[in-house]
Design a protein around this motif. Structure first.
Motif, PDB file in Angstrom:
ATOM      1  N   THR A  35       0.838  -1.190   0.000  1.00 21.03           N
ATOM      2  CA  THR A  35       0.000   0.000   0.000  1.00 21.03           C
ATOM      3  C   THR A  35       0.881   1.251   0.000  1.00 21.03           C
ATOM      4  O   THR A  35       2.032   1.215   0.461  1.00 21.03           O
ATOM      5  CB  THR A  35      -0.914   0.021   1.230  1.00 21.03           C
ATOM      6  N   PRO A  36       0.387   2.382  -0.524  1.00 22.52           N
ATOM      7  CA  PRO A  36       1.187   3.611  -0.538  1.00 22.52           C
ATOM      8  C   PRO A  36       1.659   3.988   0.870  1.00 22.52           C
ATOM      9  O   PRO A  36       0.914   3.865   1.848  1.00 22.52           O
ATOM     10  CB  PRO A  36       0.218   4.654  -1.102  1.00 22.52           C
ATOM     11  N   ASP A 110       1.606   7.956  -0.322  1.00 24.22           N
ATOM     12  CA  ASP A 110       0.229   8.351  -0.061  1.00 24.22           C
ATOM     13  C   ASP A 110       0.181   9.877   0.059  1.00 24.22           C
ATOM     14  O   ASP A 110       0.706  10.439   1.024  1.00 24.22           O
ATOM     15  CB  ASP A 110      -0.262   7.704   1.232  1.00 24.22           C
ATOM     16  N   GLU A 112      -1.973  11.844   1.009  1.00 22.72           N
ATOM     17  CA  GLU A 112      -2.716  12.333   2.172  1.00 22.72           C
ATOM     18  C   GLU A 112      -1.915  12.188   3.460  1.00 22.72           C
ATOM     19  O   GLU A 112      -2.371  12.623   4.522  1.00 22.72           O
ATOM     20  CB  GLU A 112      -4.037  11.559   2.312  1.00 22.72           C
ATOM     21  N   ARG A 113      -0.740  11.578   3.375  1.00 26.64           N
ATOM     22  CA  ARG A 113       0.072  11.369   4.584  1.00 26.64           C
ATOM     23  C   ARG A 113       1.503  11.847   4.335  1.00 26.64           C
ATOM     24  O   ARG A 113       2.460  11.082   4.412  1.00 26.64           O
ATOM     25  CB  ARG A 113       0.044   9.906   5.012  1.00 26.64           C
ATOM     26  N   VAL A 307      -5.661   7.638   7.503  1.00 27.55           N
ATOM     27  CA  VAL A 307      -5.956   6.499   6.624  1.00 27.55           C
ATOM     28  C   VAL A 307      -7.466   6.414   6.368  1.00 27.55           C
ATOM     29  O   VAL A 307      -8.253   6.526   7.293  1.00 27.55           O
ATOM     30  CB  VAL A 307      -5.454   5.195   7.265  1.00 27.55           C
TER      31      VAL A 307
END
Length: 307
Positions: A35-36, A110, A112-113, A307
């Motif tokens: 996963t990213p 990701d 968003e993170r 997440v």
């Protein structure tokens, strides 16, 4: 932990066309998952380069599953830009933003993170970015200088006046096309230079570049004007993301009161008072392991909330 093979070199174009040199530490896969990964964009303080003391942090973060982008500002280290060793707060903020946007679009990250991390003088940039970049997942500033005026007032008056005189002469000279005036950056107590605290030479030893690259230990005098007039502590109340400030109990270089205030003013601010002095957060320092643990816990906790 990541191995040397997990660290790669990249160069991207900065805002003025100069190349920004960075090391990229790929996140270790967790449980085989692809996963990213969250990302951490990292840079050093006044006169610092990416090879000087940041590798242990980046390796620990990468081992915990974060891809790290560790870069040299323009005019410093392996990055481009002339004249050399000039500090510009707007330019360094622009470099942070360039690398942050690069990280957000990098393969396997990701968006968003994405976290921002800075040490010492880079704490100024971290606070400003936390207040201005709404996409950030979180921000970490360790031993941060968040008030340049307070930093100047921390210098003995006679030396401070002498430094400012050189800074003004260099700024005037720059408008006339003169060659830069350089000041020694780290010197022993009683010597003339920018940083002359009792632990300055220890810091120079502790932050020796790991790649064997030469470090010029100098800065253009005009740079001190940018340092003095940058006061992002006043912007801490506008921080839009969780922000961790690691403030050394016995810091003789970066005044601690403004940093503590910044943590209190930030809507989602957190404070960790590290044991020892300014350079004890780095590998070999008395509180390095604890600082790493606190920062890793912050990254894990805040990242999990996104997440």
């Amino acid at each position: 932990m990541t191995t040397a093979a997990d660290r790669s070199s990249q160069r991207i174009q900065g805002a003025d066309g100069a190349l920004i040199d960075m090391w990229v530490y790929r996140a270790a896969a967790r449980g085989g998952a692809m996963t990213p990964a969250p990302a951490v964009v990292m840079a050093h303080g006044i006169g610092g380069v990416k090879a000087a003391g940041l590798d242990p942090f980046a390796r620990a973060f990468a081992a915990a599953g974060h891809t790290c982008f560790v870069f040299d500002y323009r005019h410093w280290g392996a990055s481009g830009g002339e004249p050399r060793e000039v500090l510009s707060v707007p330019a360094q903020l622009a470099d942070y933003r360039t690398v942050l946007q690069h990280a957000r679009t990098a393969e396997g990250v990701d968006p968003e993170r994405v976290f921002v991390w800075g040490t010492s003088f880079a704490g100024m940039h971290v606070v400003e970015l936390a207040a201005s970049e709404p996409y950030l997942a979180g921000a970490i500033a360790q031993c941060p200088l968040v008030d340049g005026l307070a930093g100047l007032l921390n210098v003995p008056p006679a030396r401070g006046l002498r430094l400012m005189r050189q800074a003004l002469l260099d700024r005037v000279g720059a408008t006339r096309g003169a060659e830069p005036r350089y000041l020694p950056l780290i010197v022993g107590e009683g010597e003339f230079g920018v940083i002359a605290t009792e632990d300055a030479l220890l810091g120079q030893e502790r932050l020796a570049p790991i790649d064997g690259s030469p470090w010029p230990n100098r800065i253009t005098a005009r740079s001190l004007l940018d340092v003095t007039f940058s006061r992002p502590v006043r912007r801490a109340g506008r921080a839009q993301c969780p922000m961790l400030l690691v403030v050394a109990e016995d810091d003789t270089m970066a005044p601690t009161a403004p940093a503590v205030r910044a943590a209190a003013r930030a809507p989602r601010g957190e404070l960790y008072r590290s044991r020892g002095g300014h350079y004890d957060v780095y590998a070999g320092g008395t509180d390095h392991d604890n600082v790493l643990a606190v920062e890793l816990a912050f990254l894990e906790r805040v990242g999990a909330q996104r997440v």
